[in-house]
Scaffold this active site. Sequence first.
Site, PDB file in Angstrom:
ATOM      1  N   LEU A   1       0.816  -1.212   0.000  1.00 43.39           N
ATOM      2  CA  LEU A   1       0.000   0.000   0.000  1.00 43.39           C
ATOM      3  C   LEU A   1       0.846   1.256   0.000  1.00 43.39           C
ATOM      4  O   LEU A   1       0.457   2.283  -0.545  1.00 43.39           O
ATOM      5  CB  LEU A   1      -0.927   0.013   1.227  1.00 43.39           C
ATOM      6  CG  LEU A   1      -1.988  -1.081   1.283  1.00 43.39           C
ATOM      7  CD1 LEU A   1      -2.720  -1.012   2.614  1.00 43.39           C
ATOM      8  CD2 LEU A   1      -2.974  -0.931   0.140  1.00 43.39           C
TER       9      LEU A   1
ATOM     10  N   GLY B   1       7.192   4.304   4.048  1.00 41.23           N
ATOM     11  CA  GLY B   1       7.569   5.527   4.733  1.00 41.23           C
ATOM     12  C   GLY B   1       8.913   5.373   5.403  1.00 41.23           C
ATOM     13  O   GLY B   1       9.652   4.407   5.165  1.00 41.23           O
TER      14      GLY B   1
ATOM     15  N   PHE C   1       9.636   4.525   8.318  1.00 44.23           N
ATOM     16  CA  PHE C   1       9.753   3.484   9.335  1.00 44.23           C
ATOM     17  C   PHE C   1       9.376   2.103   8.828  1.00 44.23           C
ATOM     18  O   PHE C   1       9.408   1.148   9.575  1.00 44.23           O
ATOM     19  CB  PHE C   1       8.877   3.829  10.541  1.00 44.23           C
ATOM     20  CG  PHE C   1       9.379   5.017  11.296  1.00 44.23           C
ATOM     21  CD1 PHE C   1      10.389   4.887  12.231  1.00 44.23           C
ATOM     22  CD2 PHE C   1       8.870   6.273  11.034  1.00 44.23           C
ATOM     23  CE1 PHE C   1      10.855   5.990  12.912  1.00 44.23           C
ATOM     24  CE2 PHE C   1       9.336   7.374  11.722  1.00 44.23           C
ATOM     25  CZ  PHE C   1      10.338   7.235  12.660  1.00 44.23           C
ATOM     26  N   GLY C   2       9.006   1.985   7.580  1.00 41.77           N
ATOM     27  CA  GLY C   2       8.688   0.663   7.085  1.00 41.77           C
ATOM     28  C   GLY C   2       7.671   0.698   5.970  1.00 41.77           C
ATOM     29  O   GLY C   2       7.234   1.756   5.512  1.00 41.77           O
TER      30      GLY C   2
ATOM     31  N   VAL D   1       3.904  -0.734   4.272  1.00 42.11           N
ATOM     32  CA  VAL D   1       2.543  -1.078   4.687  1.00 42.11           C
ATOM     33  C   VAL D   1       1.913  -1.952   3.613  1.00 42.11           C
ATOM     34  O   VAL D   1       1.948  -1.613   2.423  1.00 42.11           O
ATOM     35  CB  VAL D   1       1.687   0.184   4.915  1.00 42.11           C
ATOM     36  CG1 VAL D   1       0.289  -0.202   5.387  1.00 42.11           C
ATOM     37  CG2 VAL D   1       2.348   1.101   5.923  1.00 42.11           C
TER      38      VAL D   1
ATOM     39  N   ASP E   1       3.424  12.912  15.001  1.00 42.15           N
ATOM     40  CA  ASP E   1       3.622  12.814  13.551  1.00 42.15           C
ATOM     41  C   ASP E   1       2.316  13.098  12.808  1.00 42.15           C
ATOM     42  O   ASP E   1       1.885  12.325  11.957  1.00 42.15           O
ATOM     43  CB  ASP E   1       4.153  11.426  13.182  1.00 42.15           C
ATOM     44  CG  ASP E   1       4.867  11.420  11.830  1.00 42.15           C
ATOM     45  OD1 ASP E   1       5.186  12.522  11.331  1.00 42.15           O
ATOM     46  OD2 ASP E   1       5.100  10.337  11.284  1.00 42.15           O
TER      47      ASP E   1
ATOM     48  N   LYS F   1       1.892  -3.089   8.892  1.00 46.18           N
ATOM     49  CA  LYS F   1       3.088  -2.269   8.734  1.00 46.18           C
ATOM     50  C   LYS F   1       4.291  -3.008   9.305  1.00 46.18           C
ATOM     51  O   LYS F   1       4.291  -3.417  10.460  1.00 46.18           O
ATOM     52  CB  LYS F   1       2.919  -0.926   9.448  1.00 46.18           C
ATOM     53  CG  LYS F   1       4.087   0.020   9.243  1.00 46.18           C
ATOM     54  CD  LYS F   1       3.804   1.386   9.863  1.00 46.18           C
ATOM     55  CE  LYS F   1       4.936   2.352   9.592  1.00 46.18           C
ATOM     56  NZ  LYS F   1       4.687   3.682  10.187  1.00 46.18           N
TER      57      LYS F   1
END
Length: 665
Positions: A353, A356, A358-359, A361, A472, A376
């Site tokens: 999907l 970002g 941090f990982g 999704v 965030d 995620k």
Amino acid sequence: MNCCITIVLLLLLQFATSSNNIPDDFTFNGYLKLDGTAQLSSNGLFTLNNSSGKAHAVGHAFYNFPIQFKNSSNSSVISFSTTFVFAIVPAEYLTLSGHGLAFFISPNKDILGYVGSQFLGLFNSSNMGSSSNQILAVELDTIRNPEFNDINDNHVGIDINSLLSIESAPGGYFADQNGAFRNLSLISGDPMQVWVEYDGINRQLNVTMSPINIPKPALPLLSLTKDLSPFLREYMYVGFSSSTGSCLTNHYILGWSFKMNGQAQQIDISRLPKLPRSQQVRDDKHIKRILAIVLPPISFLLLVVLIFGFLFMKRMKKFMEVLEDWEVQYGPHRFGYKDLFIATKGFKDRELLGRGGFGRVYRGVLPISNIQVAVKRVAHDSRQGLREFVAEIATIGRLRHPNLVRLLGYCRRKQELLLVYDYMPNGSLDRFLYGQPKGTLNWMQRFKIIKDVASGLLYLHQQWVQVIIHRDIKASNVLIDDEFNGRLGDFGLAKLCDHGTDPQTSHVAGTLGYIAPELARNGKASTSTDLFAFGVFMLEVVCGRRPVDPRASPEEVILVDWVFECLERGNILEAIDRQLGTEYAVEKAELVLKLGLLCSHAIAAARPSMSNVLQYLEGRAQLPDNLSDVIKSHDFGEASNEKDVQLPTSVTSLTISEPFTSTGR
């Protein structure tokens, strides 16, 4: 169905009633209509189903008079409250029972075409989901039925015209001391109390439960924000329904009170009838006879199975996920890696999907339940202890608000964490702002999304048992559900602290353009730094551009500076997204722009609280007359100078979260 009978019950007598004076509140008192297997014992024990009856039985009980649920003037549902004490006692096997019971509101006392078993005596396969049912129910379900998307075989659900629950949760309650979740077994045979309360003003339905020796918890088990007016008539009946399957089961109601437009009268626990001992205690002699016959022949076989099982587990141990002792308390939120691997088809790129800082999704469909989720994958930050990180995830997983994306749980495998969220079919907000054709989001949709996010932030900052700082807030972390409601998500950077205290962190986290000046200087996140990011977010939604745009002209690179310049020139509406054309409310657009500048003020003390922000957006309060002077009291251009955002040596680390380049989560 047995012939219906009407009997006069004077139970726990507290006041007298007559047919000429129908009250809108009662406490196990007045006229009740019973049918099916429902019956009343001489000591006041009310039984919906009992083990002496037949399998697949149904029992109903109604308060015999209709109750007015709507105001005649505006057709809105009035606030109501009810509480009852129930017990479900298996009759044949201690760990197996028939189906559960439900408190429900119905337009009449004769439910036509009902079926027992999994339909709980309320519906059948042909009328499930029909708007003509007009039935609201709170189910206490002890059987998992995949066709109804049941989460497990021990859950509480809110149903409207169907047994596909709108909201559901495992049976249990939140302890008042620290908000920790405590599991309850609905078929334990122990009496438990349930509260069902609807706030007609805020249109919120809460369901709470606890053992009878525990006071009512402050945090409800289920909370649904929904206007019930389309689903209820002006006059409705209230009652209970239960059904059994192939396993005989006893369903008891020990006490019940109801009140319209007020709090239901408290049930006196000391005066409740006792459960029949014969239904709770097994015949020891009968059990011993069974064991004497069965145990010798299988002893040797059991020993062989244990030996081979031990050898097999020893061999397979290195391939299994390890659940450490400290992690057991977070068990309800922990998914198996194998289930998530299957759900995402092996984390294939075609299920991706977005990605970002941090990982990545992935979209997934959980096996068995077929529920769509977003998974995620996060590489664990070694600077923070894994145990503390999982503890925060478990805490955030208890959040329940219509404008927050639910964190359903987590999974850890080696140095990787997997976070499981609700799946949002429309993806993230930035997809609509920057990746869609013109006219995808109109003004009313944008304004509602801003209010939705503000409502979610108010819950995080002021209304939950702890203060949660999101850290965030940005368009890519706002998800759009199928009804175009805004939901704030991605709590990977969130921090928790008690009300009245400051979070202990020197780790700067966030996205460039949304980071408050004081956060860049001292590394201390707070609700005020969230306000700064929310202010930038409001400007982003209304102006249709990112907070920092290197391709823009020099005076328009920083969005906050650009809107401030428009205000200085006396034409703040110049900053409005050109895609909106003239299709927007001028007063509200000006309100949002000015409020965005106030929230993103370089001086933290000048920013309002989230409760004030929501009051301004909903028109319940007016911005100060000297707002322009307050906003102009600081040169916004100076706030973006590089010298003002240099990190001092006291700040130990910096985390920048990149927006997802995705179609949603």
